[in-house]
Write a protein that holds these residues in place. Structure first.
Motif, PDB file in Angstrom:
ATOM      1  N   LEU A  16       0.832  -1.208   0.000  1.00 38.61           N
ATOM      2  CA  LEU A  16       0.000   0.000   0.000  1.00 38.61           C
ATOM      3  C   LEU A  16       0.864   1.254   0.000  1.00 38.61           C
ATOM      4  O   LEU A  16       0.541   2.240  -0.672  1.00 38.61           O
ATOM      5  CB  LEU A  16      -0.922  -0.011   1.220  1.00 38.61           C
ATOM      6  CG  LEU A  16      -2.023  -1.074   1.220  1.00 38.61           C
ATOM      7  CD1 LEU A  16      -2.709  -1.138   2.575  1.00 38.61           C
ATOM      8  CD2 LEU A  16      -3.041  -0.810   0.114  1.00 38.61           C
ATOM      9  N   ASP A  20       0.831   4.200  -2.733  1.00 36.09           N
ATOM     10  CA  ASP A  20       0.503   5.549  -2.258  1.00 36.09           C
ATOM     11  C   ASP A  20       1.559   6.562  -2.691  1.00 36.09           C
ATOM     12  O   ASP A  20       1.251   7.729  -2.952  1.00 36.09           O
ATOM     13  CB  ASP A  20       0.373   5.531  -0.726  1.00 36.09           C
ATOM     14  CG  ASP A  20      -0.095   6.871  -0.173  1.00 36.09           C
ATOM     15  OD1 ASP A  20      -1.184   7.323  -0.567  1.00 36.09           O
ATOM     16  OD2 ASP A  20       0.636   7.459   0.643  1.00 36.09           O
ATOM     17  N   SER A 177     -12.953  -8.514   0.186  1.00 40.66           N
ATOM     18  CA  SER A 177     -12.235  -7.801   1.247  1.00 40.66           C
ATOM     19  C   SER A 177     -11.049  -7.052   0.651  1.00 40.66           C
ATOM     20  O   SER A 177     -10.429  -7.527  -0.306  1.00 40.66           O
ATOM     21  CB  SER A 177     -11.722  -8.777   2.312  1.00 40.66           C
ATOM     22  OG  SER A 177     -12.796  -9.471   2.911  1.00 40.66           O
ATOM     23  N   TYR A 178     -10.751  -5.890   1.206  1.00 42.62           N
ATOM     24  CA  TYR A 178      -9.625  -5.105   0.711  1.00 42.62           C
ATOM     25  C   TYR A 178      -8.976  -4.343   1.857  1.00 42.62           C
ATOM     26  O   TYR A 178      -9.534  -4.216   2.959  1.00 42.62           O
ATOM     27  CB  TYR A 178     -10.086  -4.137  -0.388  1.00 42.62           C
ATOM     28  CG  TYR A 178     -11.108  -3.111   0.057  1.00 42.62           C
ATOM     29  CD1 TYR A 178     -10.719  -1.913   0.660  1.00 42.62           C
ATOM     30  CD2 TYR A 178     -12.470  -3.325  -0.118  1.00 42.62           C
ATOM     31  CE1 TYR A 178     -11.647  -0.971   1.086  1.00 42.62           C
ATOM     32  CE2 TYR A 178     -13.414  -2.392   0.293  1.00 42.62           C
ATOM     33  CZ  TYR A 178     -12.993  -1.218   0.892  1.00 42.62           C
ATOM     34  OH  TYR A 178     -13.916  -0.295   1.321  1.00 42.62           O
ATOM     35  N   GLU A 179      -7.796  -3.828   1.600  1.00 39.97           N
ATOM     36  CA  GLU A 179      -7.062  -2.985   2.549  1.00 39.97           C
ATOM     37  C   GLU A 179      -6.723  -1.665   1.868  1.00 39.97           C
ATOM     38  O   GLU A 179      -6.395  -1.640   0.687  1.00 39.97           O
ATOM     39  CB  GLU A 179      -5.772  -3.663   3.006  1.00 39.97           C
ATOM     40  CG  GLU A 179      -5.941  -4.832   3.948  1.00 39.97           C
ATOM     41  CD  GLU A 179      -6.123  -4.411   5.400  1.00 39.97           C
ATOM     42  OE1 GLU A 179      -5.939  -3.208   5.691  1.00 39.97           O
ATOM     43  OE2 GLU A 179      -6.422  -5.285   6.228  1.00 39.97           O
ATOM     44  N   THR A 180      -6.791  -0.597   2.627  1.00 40.15           N
ATOM     45  CA  THR A 180      -6.312   0.708   2.181  1.00 40.15           C
ATOM     46  C   THR A 180      -5.404   1.273   3.272  1.00 40.15           C
ATOM     47  O   THR A 180      -5.286   0.692   4.358  1.00 40.15           O
ATOM     48  CB  THR A 180      -7.472   1.692   1.940  1.00 40.15           C
ATOM     49  OG1 THR A 180      -8.059   2.043   3.205  1.00 40.15           O
ATOM     50  CG2 THR A 180      -8.538   1.088   1.035  1.00 40.15           C
ATOM     51  N   PRO A 184      -9.027  -1.653   6.741  1.00 42.95           N
ATOM     52  CA  PRO A 184      -9.694  -2.662   5.911  1.00 42.95           C
ATOM     53  C   PRO A 184     -11.119  -2.250   5.551  1.00 42.95           C
ATOM     54  O   PRO A 184     -11.722  -1.370   6.169  1.00 42.95           O
ATOM     55  CB  PRO A 184      -9.696  -3.895   6.809  1.00 42.95           C
ATOM     56  CG  PRO A 184      -9.735  -3.330   8.201  1.00 42.95           C
ATOM     57  CD  PRO A 184      -8.941  -2.052   8.157  1.00 42.95           C
ATOM     58  N   GLY A 185     -11.636  -2.911   4.533  1.00 39.20           N
ATOM     59  CA  GLY A 185     -13.009  -2.704   4.120  1.00 39.20           C
ATOM     60  C   GLY A 185     -13.516  -3.935   3.395  1.00 39.20           C
ATOM     61  O   GLY A 185     -12.774  -4.883   3.133  1.00 39.20           O
ATOM     62  N   LEU A 206     -14.099   0.076  -5.548  1.00 37.69           N
ATOM     63  CA  LEU A 206     -12.918   0.052  -4.680  1.00 37.69           C
ATOM     64  C   LEU A 206     -12.413   1.470  -4.444  1.00 37.69           C
ATOM     65  O   LEU A 206     -12.325   2.265  -5.379  1.00 37.69           O
ATOM     66  CB  LEU A 206     -11.798  -0.756  -5.315  1.00 37.69           C
ATOM     67  CG  LEU A 206     -11.823  -2.272  -5.185  1.00 37.69           C
ATOM     68  CD1 LEU A 206     -10.676  -2.867  -5.974  1.00 37.69           C
ATOM     69  CD2 LEU A 206     -11.762  -2.700  -3.729  1.00 37.69           C
ATOM     70  N   PRO A 207     -12.040   1.806  -3.211  1.00 41.96           N
ATOM     71  CA  PRO A 207     -11.425   3.121  -2.966  1.00 41.96           C
ATOM     72  C   PRO A 207     -10.089   3.229  -3.698  1.00 41.96           C
ATOM     73  O   PRO A 207      -9.440   2.202  -3.969  1.00 41.96           O
ATOM     74  CB  PRO A 207     -11.223   3.135  -1.447  1.00 41.96           C
ATOM     75  CG  PRO A 207     -12.092   2.064  -0.900  1.00 41.96           C
ATOM     76  CD  PRO A 207     -12.205   1.027  -1.968  1.00 41.96           C
ATOM     77  N   ALA A 210      -6.717   0.885  -3.156  1.00 40.22           N
ATOM     78  CA  ALA A 210      -7.089  -0.302  -2.389  1.00 40.22           C
ATOM     79  C   ALA A 210      -6.444  -1.559  -2.973  1.00 40.22           C
ATOM     80  O   ALA A 210      -6.273  -1.687  -4.183  1.00 40.22           O
ATOM     81  CB  ALA A 210      -8.600  -0.457  -2.361  1.00 40.22           C
ATOM     82  N   THR A 213      -7.670  -8.251  -0.794  1.00 39.50           N
ATOM     83  CA  THR A 213      -6.969  -9.237   0.029  1.00 39.50           C
ATOM     84  C   THR A 213      -7.640 -10.602   0.026  1.00 39.50           C
ATOM     85  O   THR A 213      -7.016 -11.604   0.364  1.00 39.50           O
ATOM     86  CB  THR A 213      -6.845  -8.750   1.474  1.00 39.50           C
ATOM     87  OG1 THR A 213      -8.148  -8.420   1.980  1.00 39.50           O
ATOM     88  CG2 THR A 213      -5.947  -7.512   1.554  1.00 39.50           C
TER      89      THR A 213
END
Length: 330
Positions: A16, A20, A177-180, A184-185, A206-207, A210, A213
């Motif tokens: 990430l 970023d 499921s995802y991570e930012t 998580p979201g 998706l943000p 993201a 996962t």
């Protein structure tokens, strides 16, 4: 291909952070779609962040008897897993129908969800395309569109989503499921893909930045009696011109539970909720199956050269549901 940097991420937070720091970077799984798009000039990332080594390659039964699938699980491992084959056979069938063994060995579950349309106007950078260059137009509407959308399209885009796996995941109410960087979201697959509308270039909810996962399949006893059927223009390893994922529970000749989704008819895997309403509680016979297909396809808006898909999908629904009914009666 233009020059790009390459990094191999060893943990989710590191992946990430790399993305970023470079807004034009892309996550790289198996590369079976992204690298092709880079070769054609559709995708032009400045950096690839390889996520294949992340600890996201497991498949496990959840506490409530569902299934959790890691984002870097290969398509080959997914299709071969005994719990996938036993609990959600249509998912294994869809994956095996999707590509050659060599591609399945490389392609990842997370990447499969994010693959982009194979519309020829999208993949040819010399042509206008609203999905690639917003506001440039959609030449497929008047041009080559025999394998384009009949449901859920707009005047801005008539491309279809190419995934086989996504159709089966849709019918099983999968959750992504995802991570930012903010934490998580999760997104139900029903909300994961955005409607075309007037922004076809925005494909998922998706943000930004993201990382997918994993995917969770909730428990569904009906899923054990499921099937995926794909129609294509050649027998081996072609994208669908129409497909159906179905799960059916028939008792005493009556449909007690049913799940139904279509592929290759819309910009996203298409959950056939109108057909499910017709089927639930109705007799399990060809007449009911045809009526259910007609209810779903009533919203179809085919173009000049893809109206055949309406008849194809009707026949496919009847065939798959009949096969599942006969199988249950044995």
């Amino acid at each position: 291909m233009r020059e790009f940097a390459y990094d191999r991420a060893l943990d989710v937070s590191g992946a990430l952070a790399l993305l970023d720091a470079d807004p034009d970077a892309r996550f790289l799984g198996g590369g079976t779609n992204l690298v092709d798009l880079m070769k054609s000039g559709v995708e032009r990332p400045t950096r690839l962040v390889d996520v294949r080594e992340l600890p996201l390659d497991g498949i496990e039964v959840t506490a409530d008897s569902g299934l959790r699938i890691g984002a870097t699980v290969t398509n080959s491992d997914l299709a071969a897993h005994p719990e996938v084959r036993r609990r959600y056979p249509a998912l294994a069938q869809a994956v095996l129908a999707g590509a050659s063994g060599q591609l399945r060995n490389m392609a990842t579950v997370g990447g499969n969800l994010l693959q982009r349309t194979r519309c020829g106007y999208f993949t040819d950078v010399t042509k206008p395309c609203n999905k690639r260059v917003p506001g440039s137009g959609c030449p497929a509407i008047e041009g080559e569109h025999h394998n384009h959308a009949i449901l859920g399209a707009s005047e801005h885009c008539v491309a279809i989503h190419p995934s086989d796996m996504g159709v089966a995941l849709t019918v099983f109410d999968a959750v992504v499921s995802y991570e930012t960087a903010d934490g998580p979201g999760a997104l139900p697959l029903a909300d994961f893909y955005l409607p075309v509308g007037d922004t076809p270039h925005r494909e998922t909810a998706l943000p930004p930045g993201a990382l997918i996962t994993g995917i969770t399949l909730p428990p569904a006893p009906v899923a054990a009696r499921s099937r995926y059927r794909k129609v294509r223009e050649r027998a081996s390893y072609a994208f669908a011109i129409g497909s159906v994922a179905a799960a059916l529970d028939v008792r005493d000749g009556v449909v007690r539970d049913v799940r139904l989704a279509f592929g290759a008819v819309a910009s996203r895997p298409w959950r056939a909720t109108a057909a499910e309403r017709v089927l639930t509680g109705a007799p399990a016979d060809a007449e009911t199956f045809a009526a259910a297909a007609d209810a779903e396809l009533a919203a179809a808006k085919p173009l000049l050269h893809n109206a055949y898909k309406v008849t194809l999908m009707r026949n496919l629904v009847v065939a798959v549901l009949t096969e599942l009914t006969e199988e249950a009666a044995r």
